[in-house]
Design a protein around this motif. Sequence first.
Motif, PDB file in Angstrom:
ATOM      1  N   SER A  55      52.249  95.070   8.320  1.00 47.32           N
ATOM      2  CA  SER A  55      52.144  94.131   7.210  1.00 47.32           C
ATOM      3  C   SER A  55      52.732  94.734   5.943  1.00 47.32           C
ATOM      4  O   SER A  55      52.065  95.447   5.204  1.00 47.32           O
ATOM      5  CB  SER A  55      50.682  93.743   6.970  1.00 47.32           C
ATOM      6  N   GLY A  56      54.034  94.458   5.706  1.00 47.00           N
ATOM      7  CA  GLY A  56      54.691  94.898   4.487  1.00 47.00           C
ATOM      8  C   GLY A  56      55.703  96.001   4.661  1.00 47.00           C
ATOM      9  O   GLY A  56      56.391  96.358   3.702  1.00 47.00           O
ATOM     10  N   SER A  57      55.845  96.565   5.863  1.00 52.11           N
ATOM     11  CA  SER A  57      56.782  97.677   6.037  1.00 52.11           C
ATOM     12  C   SER A  57      56.953  98.001   7.515  1.00 52.11           C
ATOM     13  O   SER A  57      56.080  97.689   8.334  1.00 52.11           O
ATOM     14  CB  SER A  57      56.286  98.920   5.297  1.00 52.11           C
ATOM     15  N   ASN A  58      58.057  98.671   7.827  1.00 52.25           N
ATOM     16  CA  ASN A  58      58.207  99.275   9.154  1.00 52.25           C
ATOM     17  C   ASN A  58      57.748 100.729   9.153  1.00 52.25           C
ATOM     18  O   ASN A  58      57.721 101.373  10.200  1.00 52.25           O
ATOM     19  CB  ASN A  58      59.672  99.199   9.602  1.00 52.25           C
ATOM     20  N   ASN A  59      57.411 101.245   7.977  1.00 51.82           N
ATOM     21  CA  ASN A  59      56.840 102.588   7.841  1.00 51.82           C
ATOM     22  C   ASN A  59      55.345 102.425   7.575  1.00 51.82           C
ATOM     23  O   ASN A  59      54.932 102.058   6.474  1.00 51.82           O
ATOM     24  CB  ASN A  59      57.515 103.333   6.691  1.00 51.82           C
ATOM     25  N   ARG A 101      52.238  88.736   8.157  1.00 44.94           N
ATOM     26  CA  ARG A 101      53.688  88.803   8.332  1.00 44.94           C
ATOM     27  C   ARG A 101      54.451  88.479   7.054  1.00 44.94           C
ATOM     28  O   ARG A 101      55.671  88.640   6.999  1.00 44.94           O
ATOM     29  CB  ARG A 101      54.118  87.821   9.432  1.00 44.94           C
ATOM     30  N   GLY A 102      53.738  88.016   6.021  1.00 44.80           N
ATOM     31  CA  GLY A 102      54.392  87.708   4.752  1.00 44.80           C
ATOM     32  C   GLY A 102      54.714  86.246   4.535  1.00 44.80           C
ATOM     33  O   GLY A 102      55.434  85.904   3.598  1.00 44.80           O
ATOM     34  N   GLY A 103      54.175  85.355   5.415  1.00 48.94           N
ATOM     35  CA  GLY A 103      54.384  83.927   5.246  1.00 48.94           C
ATOM     36  C   GLY A 103      55.864  83.573   5.169  1.00 48.94           C
ATOM     37  O   GLY A 103      56.688  84.088   5.913  1.00 48.94           O
ATOM     38  N   GLN A 151      50.805 100.240  -0.499  1.00 51.04           N
ATOM     39  CA  GLN A 151      51.698  99.168  -0.933  1.00 51.04           C
ATOM     40  C   GLN A 151      51.251  97.819  -0.372  1.00 51.04           C
ATOM     41  O   GLN A 151      50.689  97.742   0.725  1.00 51.04           O
ATOM     42  CB  GLN A 151      53.128  99.447  -0.456  1.00 51.04           C
ATOM     43  N   ALA A 152      51.523  96.754  -1.134  1.00 48.86           N
ATOM     44  CA  ALA A 152      51.217  95.396  -0.691  1.00 48.86           C
ATOM     45  C   ALA A 152      52.325  94.881   0.233  1.00 48.86           C
ATOM     46  O   ALA A 152      53.416  95.452   0.296  1.00 48.86           O
ATOM     47  CB  ALA A 152      51.084  94.472  -1.899  1.00 48.86           C
TER      48      ALA A 152
END
Length: 362
Positions: free
Chosen positions: A256-260, A245-247, A282-283
């Motif tokens: 993890s990192g996007s809605n796309n 979730r990106g902490g 992408q990260a």
Amino acid sequence: MVTFEDYGVDKLESNRTYVLTLVGNSQQQAQQSQTLTIRYSPSIATVLVDNKMINGSNGVAQTTLPVGQHSYIVFCNGYESEEGMVKLKASAPSNLQITLTKEATATRNTVAQPTVAQQPVVQAPVTNGDNISIPVKDGISIDMVRVEAGTFVMGATPEMESPYDWEKPTHQVTLTNDYYIGKYEVTQNLWKAVMGKNPSKFKGDNLPVEQVSWNDCQKFISKLNNITGKTFRLPTEAEWEYAARGGKKSRGYQYSGSNNLSDVAWYVGNSWSKTHAVGSKQANELGIYDMSGNVWEWCQDWYGKYSSSSHTNPTGANSGSDRVFRGGGWDISARFCRSSYRYFITPDDHCNFLGLRLVLSE
């Protein structure tokens, strides 16, 4: 979840309606079961399917199983064992031909004696801000990202579309200690450096290792710790989801990192039915790659149902029959790649969609 291939539909056609009819009793069993035949050599080998022995005769073993994926192992003293997964379809029986290869005499009879000169030299890690690179051997290192301790809501939060019951109820989780998590999924190159062999179906040094069971991962981690002098382990389910979730940097994305999803993941919609090099999408907000898609990732926890109460440093159920895995993979649709989605399987299962990511306690 329905897999259309199991019912003889290899490709969905537009402007066409598909009807799934559920029936009961003997008719249901007849429609949803299929025969698996394994022909094997040598004929004295032992055959296991789903970890159960299948009686064979003259090198032929046959069993009837539900349609879907099943594991198999064929082994015999003096031979290299062979194991894998087979998918049974309702439309036709499945047949496997397994010919075991004899073990090399030197490998079977010789036990290497370690000497002082053979002991690994533990090298110091290289630190760069929140990133750390830990040397293993032969120029191979493990890149890790620091995750700052914090509190988050775990489970099917509102942004998670079409959640399942086993993602509920949501509950507050506090992680009191910082930790490092792998920037990438464990690659085949790293696994080979530690274990000396590569079990993966999709071969490539920079591809994620797969077809490794939870038990295999524990052996790998034990050897890795001996080489590096560190204490690597699998992430707890809570550590995994918090990092996905990106902490503390989370922007509330569904994946993890996007809605796309295509920006951050290899999944059934873009993977061409195979894994891809780690780190090629992408990260996420913490700089971690492939926590959605590519391969599913084992967690340390036994599977158990969630409760609504708050937890501090949870480690899952106290016992059970299945271990948790997370993240979705190349083989699955977007719904299963959400950061809250969780599933489980027995710890000795091997699947070509299932790998791992490492954690290091600070």
